[in-house]
Write a protein that holds these residues in place. Structure first.
Motif, PDB file in Angstrom:
ATOM      1  N   ASN A  52       1.164  -0.781   0.313  1.00 49.38           N
ATOM      2  CA  ASN A  52       0.044   0.017  -0.156  1.00 49.38           C
ATOM      3  C   ASN A  52       1.179   1.837   0.153  1.00 49.38           C
ATOM      4  O   ASN A  52       1.750   1.627   0.732  1.00 49.38           O
ATOM      5  CB  ASN A  52      -0.776   0.212   1.114  1.00 49.38           C
ATOM      6  CG  ASN A  52      -1.827   1.059   1.141  1.00 49.38           C
ATOM      7  OD1 ASN A  52      -2.542   1.316   0.355  1.00 49.38           O
ATOM      8  ND2 ASN A  52      -1.802   1.450   2.471  1.00 49.38           N
ATOM      9  N   ASP A  53       0.603   1.699  -1.110  1.00 42.04           N
ATOM     10  CA  ASP A  53       1.483   3.752  -0.830  1.00 42.04           C
ATOM     11  C   ASP A  53       0.167   4.932  -0.887  1.00 42.04           C
ATOM     12  O   ASP A  53      -0.014   4.462  -2.791  1.00 42.04           O
ATOM     13  CB  ASP A  53       2.339   2.909  -1.849  1.00 42.04           C
ATOM     14  CG  ASP A  53       3.293   4.330  -1.900  1.00 42.04           C
ATOM     15  OD1 ASP A  53       4.573   4.532  -1.400  1.00 42.04           O
ATOM     16  OD2 ASP A  53       3.666   4.742  -3.111  1.00 42.04           O
ATOM     17  N   ALA A  54       0.184   5.342  -0.010  1.00 42.54           N
ATOM     18  CA  ALA A  54      -0.691   6.184  -0.653  1.00 42.54           C
ATOM     19  C   ALA A  54      -0.259   7.203  -1.342  1.00 42.54           C
ATOM     20  O   ALA A  54      -1.449   7.970  -2.246  1.00 42.54           O
ATOM     21  CB  ALA A  54      -0.721   6.653   1.324  1.00 42.54           C
ATOM     22  N   ASP A  55       1.123   8.387  -1.649  1.00 48.49           N
ATOM     23  CA  ASP A  55       1.594   8.555  -2.151  1.00 48.49           C
ATOM     24  C   ASP A  55       0.940   8.160  -3.700  1.00 48.49           C
ATOM     25  O   ASP A  55       0.851   9.528  -4.412  1.00 48.49           O
ATOM     26  CB  ASP A  55       2.947   8.826  -2.501  1.00 48.49           C
ATOM     27  CG  ASP A  55       3.686   9.957  -1.074  1.00 48.49           C
ATOM     28  OD1 ASP A  55       2.345  10.268   0.195  1.00 48.49           O
ATOM     29  OD2 ASP A  55       4.504   9.557  -0.418  1.00 48.49           O
ATOM     30  N   THR A  56       1.137   7.367  -4.407  1.00 49.81           N
ATOM     31  CA  THR A  56       1.541   6.955  -5.423  1.00 49.81           C
ATOM     32  C   THR A  56       0.270   6.338  -5.953  1.00 49.81           C
ATOM     33  O   THR A  56      -0.490   6.654  -7.034  1.00 49.81           O
ATOM     34  CB  THR A  56       2.066   6.026  -6.387  1.00 49.81           C
ATOM     35  OG1 THR A  56       2.270   4.349  -5.146  1.00 49.81           O
ATOM     36  CG2 THR A  56       3.344   6.709  -5.927  1.00 49.81           C
ATOM     37  N   PHE A  95       4.598   2.153 -10.835  1.00 49.03           N
ATOM     38  CA  PHE A  95       5.558   1.392 -10.707  1.00 49.03           C
ATOM     39  C   PHE A  95       6.914   1.377 -10.145  1.00 49.03           C
ATOM     40  O   PHE A  95       7.797   0.683  -9.831  1.00 49.03           O
ATOM     41  CB  PHE A  95       5.631   1.296 -12.188  1.00 49.03           C
ATOM     42  CG  PHE A  95       4.309   0.738 -13.061  1.00 49.03           C
ATOM     43  CD1 PHE A  95       4.364  -1.150 -13.119  1.00 49.03           C
ATOM     44  CD2 PHE A  95       3.401   1.345 -13.626  1.00 49.03           C
ATOM     45  CE1 PHE A  95       3.197  -1.661 -13.553  1.00 49.03           C
ATOM     46  CE2 PHE A  95       2.611   0.482 -14.398  1.00 49.03           C
ATOM     47  CZ  PHE A  95       2.209  -1.021 -13.875  1.00 49.03           C
ATOM     48  N   ARG A  96       7.260   2.438  -9.700  1.00 51.77           N
ATOM     49  CA  ARG A  96       9.069   2.568  -9.028  1.00 51.77           C
ATOM     50  C   ARG A  96       8.513   1.674  -7.301  1.00 51.77           C
ATOM     51  O   ARG A  96       8.432   1.082  -6.736  1.00 51.77           O
ATOM     52  CB  ARG A  96       9.202   4.849  -8.958  1.00 51.77           C
ATOM     53  CG  ARG A  96      10.021   5.024 -10.262  1.00 51.77           C
ATOM     54  CD  ARG A  96      10.564   5.704  -9.736  1.00 51.77           C
ATOM     55  NE  ARG A  96      12.313   5.880  -8.692  1.00 51.77           N
ATOM     56  CZ  ARG A  96      13.204   5.909  -8.743  1.00 51.77           C
ATOM     57  NH1 ARG A  96      12.597   7.079  -9.428  1.00 51.77           N
ATOM     58  NH2 ARG A  96      13.832   6.206  -8.656  1.00 51.77           N
ATOM     59  N   ALA A  97       7.181   2.878  -7.373  1.00 51.25           N
ATOM     60  CA  ALA A  97       6.668   2.117  -5.935  1.00 51.25           C
ATOM     61  C   ALA A  97       6.788   0.665  -5.548  1.00 51.25           C
ATOM     62  O   ALA A  97       6.713  -0.193  -4.436  1.00 51.25           O
ATOM     63  CB  ALA A  97       5.705   2.938  -5.568  1.00 51.25           C
ATOM     64  N   PHE A  98       5.966  -0.108  -6.843  1.00 59.60           N
ATOM     65  CA  PHE A  98       5.548  -1.307  -6.375  1.00 59.60           C
ATOM     66  C   PHE A  98       7.848  -2.251  -6.474  1.00 59.60           C
ATOM     67  O   PHE A  98       7.336  -2.997  -6.147  1.00 59.60           O
ATOM     68  CB  PHE A  98       4.939  -1.683  -7.767  1.00 59.60           C
ATOM     69  CG  PHE A  98       4.764  -3.275  -8.263  1.00 59.60           C
ATOM     70  CD1 PHE A  98       4.268  -3.676  -7.499  1.00 59.60           C
ATOM     71  CD2 PHE A  98       5.776  -3.338  -9.899  1.00 59.60           C
ATOM     72  CE1 PHE A  98       3.701  -5.434  -7.591  1.00 59.60           C
ATOM     73  CE2 PHE A  98       5.474  -5.412  -9.504  1.00 59.60           C
ATOM     74  CZ  PHE A  98       4.709  -6.168  -8.559  1.00 59.60           C
ATOM     75  N   GLY A  99       8.037  -1.743  -8.180  1.00 56.84           N
ATOM     76  CA  GLY A  99       9.680  -2.277  -7.717  1.00 56.84           C
ATOM     77  C   GLY A  99       9.935  -1.852  -5.988  1.00 56.84           C
ATOM     78  O   GLY A  99      10.449  -2.856  -5.989  1.00 56.84           O
ATOM     79  N   GLN A 100       9.968  -1.212  -5.274  1.00 64.97           N
ATOM     80  CA  GLN A 100      10.407  -1.106  -3.993  1.00 64.97           C
ATOM     81  C   GLN A 100       9.665  -2.048  -2.802  1.00 64.97           C
ATOM     82  O   GLN A 100      10.425  -2.650  -2.221  1.00 64.97           O
ATOM     83  CB  GLN A 100      10.102   0.209  -3.560  1.00 64.97           C
ATOM     84  CG  GLN A 100      11.037   1.340  -3.691  1.00 64.97           C
ATOM     85  CD  GLN A 100      10.403   3.070  -3.541  1.00 64.97           C
ATOM     86  OE1 GLN A 100       9.264   3.030  -3.694  1.00 64.97           O
ATOM     87  NE2 GLN A 100      11.717   3.525  -3.390  1.00 64.97           N
ATOM     88  N   PHE A 101       8.268  -2.024  -3.246  1.00 61.28           N
ATOM     89  CA  PHE A 101       7.908  -3.587  -2.542  1.00 61.28           C
ATOM     90  C   PHE A 101       8.814  -4.631  -3.038  1.00 61.28           C
ATOM     91  O   PHE A 101       8.721  -5.751  -2.312  1.00 61.28           O
ATOM     92  CB  PHE A 101       6.165  -3.394  -2.628  1.00 61.28           C
ATOM     93  CG  PHE A 101       5.899  -2.896  -1.842  1.00 61.28           C
ATOM     94  CD1 PHE A 101       5.180  -2.984  -0.664  1.00 61.28           C
ATOM     95  CD2 PHE A 101       5.170  -1.791  -2.319  1.00 61.28           C
ATOM     96  CE1 PHE A 101       5.054  -2.050  -0.007  1.00 61.28           C
ATOM     97  CE2 PHE A 101       4.766  -1.063  -1.559  1.00 61.28           C
ATOM     98  CZ  PHE A 101       4.300  -0.874  -0.310  1.00 61.28           C
TER      99      PHE A 101
END
Ligand SMILES: NC(=O)C1=CN([C@@H]2O[C@H](COP(=O)(O)OP(=O)(O)OC[C@H]3O[C@@H](n4cnc5c(N)ncnc54)[C@H](O)[C@@H]3O)[C@@H](O)[C@H]2O)C=CC1
Ligand SMILES: O=C(O)CCC(=O)C(=O)O
Length: 366
Positions: free
Chosen positions: A15-19, A92-98
């Motif tokens: 879960n990433d609220a920013d993106t 997709f960057r946030a997804f990459g971090q997970f």
């Protein structure tokens, strides 16, 4: 939830609220190696639907990896969102971090609703991304070998049902003309096949009509549910899963089902019902393993010829499964499941044997 995830090893809610990222990563089984599976993006109506999808898809990957004989296990990811509106670089960057947070337990790339370009952004955050464009060091669009694999699957099935592997002289009902379905349709047209097609996206239909005109061929377009009752020889599902179910199975007039869609059968029982109706089912996870074969091959230095060679094996594997189903009077999906379960069982001993530290074994890109 633990009852529901049954034998799955791990489920991660991201879960990433920013993106606005809402994703679920499911790791089903890592006996054969770290989990590998593409990432699907869909505007799921409920979180529950997304959980159901990712659990079924990741389990399918365990069997697909075993059938294709690769050193990876089963996993998959889903992003809850609309591919037409929500595919931002930041998401997709946030997804990459997970993905990176799983520290090599999960490798991912494209699936329905996502493209290799999307994962170029994930690659900035994680080394566990496969199938990105060649200029980024990846093996490129995995839907190309997937589509080729479907063609090998159709050849093996045609040979078994019609005693000739020729594509021409037969009609194929294709559901879904996306990354894989369009390529399958194009290759069938080029090889003399007749097509009945459906897609919910008008643009996808128009693109195929245009291609058919270029090839001096025609295609019959039907809407939504009509594809199930099309007058055709082979049904080629290349969109969603669960399409062979109580509502559709009695409508089918075809002699075989061979397509790229993951989890075409709603349940294993529907495989038995196809069998009883004399419709040969080519198990989805064998037919559509071309993409997996390509991205798992990123463990080695790139070699498209080797990938093509491995993809051709789909043809032989299908014959093995058809023969085993026949020999034991069981459905092809049951024969395929047994084949994979035996392979996983036999590898347990190998993988539990401590040889030496192999830091590079699963390093896709150093
Ligand atoms: N891309 C790949 O290499 C692989 C894909 N698959 C599976 O193959 C299937 C298709 O994947 P892609 O082509 O990558 O997806 P995609 O997102 O590129 O294309 C899917 C197409 O299906 C259409 N569609 C959606 N719902 C539909 C419906 N109810 N009726 C008719 N058309 C509908 C969409 O409009 C779209 O054109 C999926 O089930 C995917 O999991 C499996 C293995 C590898
Ligand atoms: O095709 C890919 O990129 C990965 C394999 C996969 O997710 C699949 O076969 O469903």
């Amino acid at each position: 939830m633990f009852d529901r995830i049954e034998e799955h090893e791990q489920v991660l809610f991201c879960n990433d609220a920013d993106t606005g990222l809402k994703a679920i990563i499911a790791i089903h089984n890592t006996t054969l190696g770290p989990a590998l599976g593409g990432c699907r993006m869909r505007p799921y109506e409920t979180v529950d639907d997304a959980i159901e999808d990712v659990l079924r898809l990741s389990k399918g990957m365990t069997y697909k990896c075993a059938a294709a004989d690769v050193d990876f296990g089963g996993g998959k990811a889903v992003i809850i969102g609309d591919p037409l509106k929500d595919r931002t670089p930041e998401l997709f960057r946030a997804f990459g971090q997970f993905v990176e947070s799983l520290n090599g337990r999960f490798y991912t790339g494209t699936d329905m609703g996502t493209t290799p370009d999307n994962f170029v952004h994930s690659l900035r955050e994680s080394s566990c991304i496969v199938g990105v464009p060649e200029e980024y060091g990846g093996s490129g669009d995995s839907s190309i070998p997937t589509a080729k694999g479907v063609l090998y699957g159709i050849q093996a099935t045609n040979k078994t049902v019609f005693e000739s592997e020729e594509f021409g002289g037969r009609t194929y009902a294709i559901q879904g003309l996306g990354k894989v379905g369009f390529k399958v349709a194009e290759m069938l047209l080029e090889n003399g096949g007749d097509l009945v097609v459906s897609d919910i996206n008008r643009h996808a239909i128009d693109r195929l009509i245009q291609r058919a005109i270029e090839l001096n061929r025609g295609v019959k377009v039907v809407s939504g549910d009509e594809i199930y009752e099309a007058e055709a020889d082979v049904f080629v599902p290349c969109a969603l899963g669960g399409v062979i179910n109580d509502q559709t199975i009695h409508k089918l007039k075809v002699r075989a089902v061979v397509g790229s869609a993951n989890n075409q059968l709603l349940t294993t029982d529907h495989g038995d019902q196809l069998n009883e109706r004399g419709i040969l089912y080519a198990p989805d996870y064998i037919v559509n393993s071309g993409g997996l074969i390509q991205v798992s091959d990123e463990l080695y230095s790139p070699n498209p010829m080797r990938v093509l060679q491995k993809t051709k094996a789909i043809y032989d594997t299908l014959f093995t499964i058809f023969e085993q189903a026949d020999a034991h009077s069981i459905s092809t999906i049951k024969a395929a499941n047994l084949f994979c379960e035996q392979r996983i069982e036999s590898r347990k001993r190998r993988n539990s044997f401590f040889a030496h530290k192999k830091p590079g074994k699963w390093t896709v890109r150093s």
